[in-house]
Design an enzyme around this catalytic site. Sequence first.
Site, mmCIF file in Angstrom:
data_model
loop_
_atom_site.group_PDB
_atom_site.id
_atom_site.type_symbol
_atom_site.label_atom_id
_atom_site.label_comp_id
_atom_site.label_asym_id
_atom_site.label_seq_id
_atom_site.Cartn_x
_atom_site.Cartn_y
_atom_site.Cartn_z
ATOM 1 N N GLY A 212 0.837 -1.209 0.000
ATOM 2 C CA GLY A 212 0.000 0.000 0.000
ATOM 3 C C GLY A 212 0.866 1.252 0.000
ATOM 4 N N GLN B 77 -1.864 7.551 1.073
ATOM 5 C CA GLN B 77 -1.523 8.821 1.721
ATOM 6 C C GLN B 77 -0.315 8.679 2.649
ATOM 7 O OE1 GLN B 77 -4.221 10.358 4.660
ATOM 8 N NE2 GLN B 77 -3.702 12.471 4.267
ATOM 9 N N ARG C 39 -1.587 -1.348 -8.121
ATOM 10 C CA ARG C 39 -1.315 -0.963 -9.514
ATOM 11 C C ARG C 39 -0.114 -0.026 -9.566
ATOM 12 N NH1 ARG C 39 -5.946 1.348 -7.801
ATOM 13 N NH2 ARG C 39 -6.054 3.626 -7.789
ATOM 14 N N TYR D 265 -14.887 0.410 9.121
ATOM 15 C CA TYR D 265 -13.448 0.642 9.291
ATOM 16 C C TYR D 265 -13.039 0.405 10.748
ATOM 17 C CZ TYR D 265 -9.001 3.248 9.022
ATOM 18 O OH TYR D 265 -7.685 3.631 9.075
ATOM 19 N N LYS E 132 -10.601 -2.471 12.335
ATOM 20 C CA LYS E 132 -9.380 -2.090 13.060
ATOM 21 C C LYS E 132 -9.379 -2.645 14.487
ATOM 22 C CE LYS E 132 -6.947 0.163 10.003
ATOM 23 N NZ LYS E 132 -5.679 -0.432 9.515
#
Length: 312
Positions: free
Chosen positions: A9, A13, A37, A143, A147
């Site tokens: 990843g 960000q 990608r 999310y 987590k």
Amino acid sequence: MNPKILIIGACGQIGTELTQKLRKLYGTENVIASDIRKLNTDVVNSGPFEVVNALDFNQIEHLVEVHQITDIYLMAALLSATAEKNPAFAWDLNMNSLFHVLNLAKAQKIKKIFWPSSIAVFGPTTPKENTPQYTVMEPSTVYGISKQAGERWCEYYHNIYGVDVRSIRYPGLISWSTPPGGGTTDYAVDIFYKAIADKKYECFLSSETKMPMMYMDDAIDATINIMKAPAEEIKIHSSYNLAAMSFTPTEIAAEIKKHIPEFEITYNPDFRQKIADSWPASIDDSSAREDWGWNHKFDLETMTKDMIEHLS
């Protein structure tokens, strides 16, 4: 001896800036960036890069063997606002990618894992001010649920299999180098882009929504420092609370106006308001400060100045 690092990843960000910092620290060839990608970005062009699907165990295992990886930073995830639109995929990505790296460590194919958690693990029943390290956790977002479950699995793999996994609960992260990535705290990034380009911003949260935030430079430092810390200093193997500053949209807008006097903010809360309301307003991170020496450098004033300078 330098670690051999795989970042999964790396184009996100946090991954973007983490990759560059780790390459400066340990040498470009020792840090393998990977993502689903291959984009034409600095991360891809500035050093070793592999295309990898975080959901494919065999692909990850292959990269670990080929590059003799010792440390994995698992940064692939679907963030809060995006995850609400695709709950099943968010659960799949956020959980199974974690199992893949935990199982590689259990099999002793890698030595160390960094996995990010989030303030999303907390929920509406958590104390909002100065949220403690150990407290009620009833997350109300996909999310946050993933987590929180991930934290439990990290601790389990440490306790049962001796896996060296390290984690911090990121607050909202603010960065000038990558655009917002689908999180509820992203208004605090977007507001700078709009302030410079349009001199106005319509905020998707209400004016007094206070949330914990952190400048990306501090988040990257914390990530690297927890991984550099001696194993005996890491006493929490679920995830550490981490904090730097807390502010409302009103407060950040006032700070921006000091630099861009004509800037105006309006408010039009949407579905993200409910998510924000379920999260803490401020965080007690004394465990991270005591155990491995965490300390932030940026506050609202210094961050705003730095963001405007870079984006301008």
